[in-house]
Design a protein around this motif. Structure first.
Motif, PDB file in Angstrom:
ATOM      1  N   ASN A 175       0.826  -1.209   0.000  1.00 12.59           N
ATOM      2  CA  ASN A 175       0.000   0.000   0.000  1.00 12.59           C
ATOM      3  C   ASN A 175       0.860   1.259   0.000  1.00 12.59           C
ATOM      4  O   ASN A 175       0.514   2.266  -0.605  1.00 12.59           O
ATOM      5  CB  ASN A 175      -0.917  -0.001   1.226  1.00 12.59           C
ATOM      6  CG  ASN A 175      -1.829   1.205   1.281  1.00 12.59           C
ATOM      7  OD1 ASN A 175      -2.715   1.369   0.454  1.00 12.59           O
ATOM      8  ND2 ASN A 175      -1.601   2.069   2.260  1.00 12.59           N
ATOM      9  N   PHE A 177       3.241   4.259   2.183  1.00 14.41           N
ATOM     10  CA  PHE A 177       2.827   5.295   3.124  1.00 14.41           C
ATOM     11  C   PHE A 177       3.861   6.412   3.127  1.00 14.41           C
ATOM     12  O   PHE A 177       5.007   6.227   2.739  1.00 14.41           O
ATOM     13  CB  PHE A 177       2.672   4.732   4.541  1.00 14.41           C
ATOM     14  CG  PHE A 177       3.851   3.924   5.029  1.00 14.41           C
ATOM     15  CD1 PHE A 177       4.984   4.543   5.533  1.00 14.41           C
ATOM     16  CD2 PHE A 177       3.822   2.534   4.968  1.00 14.41           C
ATOM     17  CE1 PHE A 177       6.068   3.806   5.974  1.00 14.41           C
ATOM     18  CE2 PHE A 177       4.909   1.782   5.408  1.00 14.41           C
ATOM     19  CZ  PHE A 177       6.034   2.420   5.909  1.00 14.41           C
ATOM     20  N   ASP A 211       5.426   5.163   9.251  1.00 12.11           N
ATOM     21  CA  ASP A 211       4.014   5.469   9.041  1.00 12.11           C
ATOM     22  C   ASP A 211       3.395   5.905  10.366  1.00 12.11           C
ATOM     23  O   ASP A 211       3.285   5.113  11.299  1.00 12.11           O
ATOM     24  CB  ASP A 211       3.305   4.218   8.506  1.00 12.11           C
ATOM     25  CG  ASP A 211       1.854   4.479   8.148  1.00 12.11           C
ATOM     26  OD1 ASP A 211       1.395   5.628   8.299  1.00 12.11           O
ATOM     27  OD2 ASP A 211       1.175   3.524   7.721  1.00 12.11           O
ATOM     28  N   THR A 213       0.448   6.336  11.072  1.00  7.55           N
ATOM     29  CA  THR A 213      -0.774   5.585  11.374  1.00  7.55           C
ATOM     30  C   THR A 213      -0.481   4.464  12.365  1.00  7.55           C
ATOM     31  O   THR A 213      -1.324   4.105  13.183  1.00  7.55           O
ATOM     32  CB  THR A 213      -1.389   4.995  10.087  1.00  7.55           C
ATOM     33  OG1 THR A 213      -1.661   6.068   9.181  1.00  7.55           O
ATOM     34  CG2 THR A 213      -2.683   4.255  10.373  1.00  7.55           C
ATOM     35  N   SER A 250      -5.263  12.751   8.189  1.00  7.33           N
ATOM     36  CA  SER A 250      -6.086  11.649   7.693  1.00  7.33           C
ATOM     37  C   SER A 250      -5.300  10.339   7.725  1.00  7.33           C
ATOM     38  O   SER A 250      -4.069  10.336   7.695  1.00  7.33           O
ATOM     39  CB  SER A 250      -6.547  11.938   6.261  1.00  7.33           C
ATOM     40  OG  SER A 250      -5.432  12.082   5.411  1.00  7.33           O
ATOM     41  N   PHE A 251      -6.026   9.234   7.799  1.00  9.09           N
ATOM     42  CA  PHE A 251      -5.392   7.922   7.767  1.00  9.09           C
ATOM     43  C   PHE A 251      -6.372   6.929   7.163  1.00  9.09           C
ATOM     44  O   PHE A 251      -7.586   7.152   7.141  1.00  9.09           O
ATOM     45  CB  PHE A 251      -4.961   7.472   9.168  1.00  9.09           C
ATOM     46  CG  PHE A 251      -6.072   7.464  10.182  1.00  9.09           C
ATOM     47  CD1 PHE A 251      -6.916   6.367  10.315  1.00  9.09           C
ATOM     48  CD2 PHE A 251      -6.283   8.561  11.006  1.00  9.09           C
ATOM     49  CE1 PHE A 251      -7.947   6.363  11.241  1.00  9.09           C
ATOM     50  CE2 PHE A 251      -7.311   8.568  11.935  1.00  9.09           C
ATOM     51  CZ  PHE A 251      -8.143   7.463  12.055  1.00  9.09           C
ATOM     52  N   ASN A 252      -5.840   5.836   6.665  1.00  9.55           N
ATOM     53  CA  ASN A 252      -6.648   4.787   6.061  1.00  9.55           C
ATOM     54  C   ASN A 252      -7.193   3.886   7.173  1.00  9.55           C
ATOM     55  O   ASN A 252      -6.411   3.238   7.876  1.00  9.55           O
ATOM     56  CB  ASN A 252      -5.779   3.976   5.090  1.00  9.55           C
ATOM     57  CG  ASN A 252      -6.567   2.932   4.335  1.00  9.55           C
ATOM     58  OD1 ASN A 252      -7.359   2.197   4.913  1.00  9.55           O
ATOM     59  ND2 ASN A 252      -6.330   2.840   3.028  1.00  9.55           N
ATOM     60  N   GLU A 254      -8.703   1.013   7.129  1.00 10.92           N
ATOM     61  CA  GLU A 254      -8.389  -0.410   6.967  1.00 10.92           C
ATOM     62  C   GLU A 254      -6.957  -0.702   7.409  1.00 10.92           C
ATOM     63  O   GLU A 254      -6.691  -1.710   8.078  1.00 10.92           O
ATOM     64  CB  GLU A 254      -8.583  -0.850   5.506  1.00 10.92           C
ATOM     65  CG  GLU A 254     -10.024  -0.958   5.062  1.00 10.92           C
ATOM     66  CD  GLU A 254     -10.625   0.390   4.698  1.00 10.92           C
ATOM     67  OE1 GLU A 254      -9.847   1.368   4.525  1.00 10.92           O
ATOM     68  OE2 GLU A 254     -11.859   0.481   4.597  1.00 10.92           O
ATOM     69  N   ILE A 255      -6.030   0.191   7.047  1.00  8.08           N
ATOM     70  CA  ILE A 255      -4.637   0.018   7.472  1.00  8.08           C
ATOM     71  C   ILE A 255      -4.535   0.117   8.990  1.00  8.08           C
ATOM     72  O   ILE A 255      -3.808  -0.649   9.638  1.00  8.08           O
ATOM     73  CB  ILE A 255      -3.731   1.074   6.803  1.00  8.08           C
ATOM     74  CG1 ILE A 255      -3.652   0.830   5.290  1.00  8.08           C
ATOM     75  CG2 ILE A 255      -2.338   1.067   7.420  1.00  8.08           C
ATOM     76  CD1 ILE A 255      -2.925  -0.437   4.902  1.00  8.08           C
ATOM     77  N   ASP A 307     -10.194  -7.141   5.032  1.00  7.50           N
ATOM     78  CA  ASP A 307      -9.410  -5.930   4.771  1.00  7.50           C
ATOM     79  C   ASP A 307      -8.161  -6.253   3.956  1.00  7.50           C
ATOM     80  O   ASP A 307      -7.819  -5.545   3.001  1.00  7.50           O
ATOM     81  CB  ASP A 307      -8.992  -5.265   6.092  1.00  7.50           C
ATOM     82  CG  ASP A 307     -10.144  -4.548   6.785  1.00  7.50           C
ATOM     83  OD1 ASP A 307     -11.134  -4.237   6.103  1.00  7.50           O
ATOM     84  OD2 ASP A 307     -10.049  -4.313   8.002  1.00  7.50           O
ATOM     85  N   PHE A 311      -6.806  -5.394  -0.390  1.00  6.72           N
ATOM     86  CA  PHE A 311      -5.577  -4.792  -0.889  1.00  6.72           C
ATOM     87  C   PHE A 311      -4.891  -5.706  -1.894  1.00  6.72           C
ATOM     88  O   PHE A 311      -3.879  -5.382  -2.431  1.00  6.72           O
ATOM     89  CB  PHE A 311      -4.628  -4.483   0.278  1.00  6.72           C
ATOM     90  CG  PHE A 311      -4.993  -3.223   1.016  1.00  6.72           C
ATOM     91  CD1 PHE A 311      -4.408  -2.022   0.681  1.00  6.72           C
ATOM     92  CD2 PHE A 311      -5.934  -3.246   2.033  1.00  6.72           C
ATOM     93  CE1 PHE A 311      -4.745  -0.861   1.351  1.00  6.72           C
ATOM     94  CE2 PHE A 311      -6.276  -2.089   2.710  1.00  6.72           C
ATOM     95  CZ  PHE A 311      -5.683  -0.890   2.370  1.00  6.72           C
TER      96      PHE A 311
END
Length: 311
Positions: A175, A177, A211, A213, A250-252, A254-255, A307, A311
């Protein structure tokens, strides 16, 4: 990267001591005393660990200038043959009691304060300061850290969970980041509490460009998945909403869920292996938290599979 000689030149006031005759245990962490006050003693060996200690110290130096949350104060270097073996840091922290965690007002305040620390740590001001200093190299701290835990996962969880965690690492890597300055070990054992309030973080040796996140996921896993789900199950979603609303970037989602699942599996593995956290040991038992973490993993496994497949 700053070297040992640079650190000594910059910090002539620090007491520099030789290695104790009894030796130092690699990666040992304990509380000691310095001039009548408690200090956290971190031991390491080898060049890689020395670099991490130096990097952690330098990170704290920049953070103390650019942020309001607390970081440790170095009080002593432990060296031998010009090799840094340890940095002793003064850490004033009072871990919350079981009664504290059961108090919904204390819990909500801790969630709010954790989000404030995350926002400060990930702010443009601090990010620019760190990046311009040349302190951080663009290394994949996340894949290193997560891959390192796979051996433990393979021995302490079932094959299904182990394979899912391998797929999570691959999905996150694919994905991609944006790399930002991150603590990379934001858990309760590394939080500084003073007078019943979360005020800062220590143990910065794992920090790096990674990352952000994952920092959010580590905090949410440690506070809400562990203590919130255990003591305040009926309020968990409202606590999660504080994070969703108050985080400044912001963040994903699902991640974020993947990181949280992986961390829950790692925490379960450590506890199953007899490595209960200092904070949990003071308020509960291994049996309680093993049962709790296993339930989290079982309940979320199917959703995380979906999830990962997305991906």
């Amino acid at each position: 990267m700053v070297g040992f000689d640079d650190l000594v030149d910059d910090l002539p006031e620090l007491v520099i001591s030789s290695k104790p005759s009894g030796g130092l245990s690699t990666d040992e962490v304990r509380f000691g005393e310095y001039e009548g006050e408690d200090v956290l003693v971190k031991y390491a060996s080898g060049a890689n660990d020395e670099n991490n200690l130096l990097k952690g110290y330098r990170a704290c130096e920049h953070i103390s200038e650019a942020a309001d949350f607390r970081v440790p104060e170095p009080v002593k270097l432990v060296v031998e043959d010009n090799e840094l073996l340890a940095i002793e840091e003064k850490v004033d922290t009072e871990y919350p009691s079981r009664q504290d965690w059961k108090n919904p007002d204390f819990f909500e305040q801790t969630v709010h304060r954790g989000v404030e620390i995350l926002n400060e740590m990930h702010s443009n001001n601090l990010q620019s300061n760190i990046k311009e200093s040349g302190l951080m190299v663009s290394e994949d701290r996340i894949e290193q850290s997560m891959t390192k835990n796979l051996d433990l996962l393979s021995s302490e969880t079932n094959e299904d969970v182990y394979q899912l965690c391998r797929e999570i690492i691959s999905a996150i890597k694919e994905n991609g980041f944006e790399r930002n300055f991150s603590h990379n070990d934001f858990n309760v054992d590394n939080m500084i509490f003073e007078s019943g309030r979360l005020t800062g973080l220590f143990d910065w040796e794992k920090c790096g460009l990674a990352d952000r996140t994952r920092d959010i996921a580590l905090f949410e896993s440690a506070i809400i998945d562990e203590y919130g789900m255990f003591f305040h199950r009926d309020k968990v979603e409202s606590f999660r909403e504080i994070i969703r609303q108050d985080i400044n970037h912001s963040f994903n989602p699902e991640i974020l869920r993947m990181y949280r699942f992986f961390q829950n599996a790692v925490a379960y593995s450590y506890i199953s292996n007899g490595q209960c956290s200092e904070t949990w040991r003071s308020i509960g038992t291994n049996k309680e938290i093993i049962r709790h973490r296993k339930k989290l993993i079982d309940n979320r496994k199917q959703g995380i599979k979906e999830d990962v497949q997305a991906f």
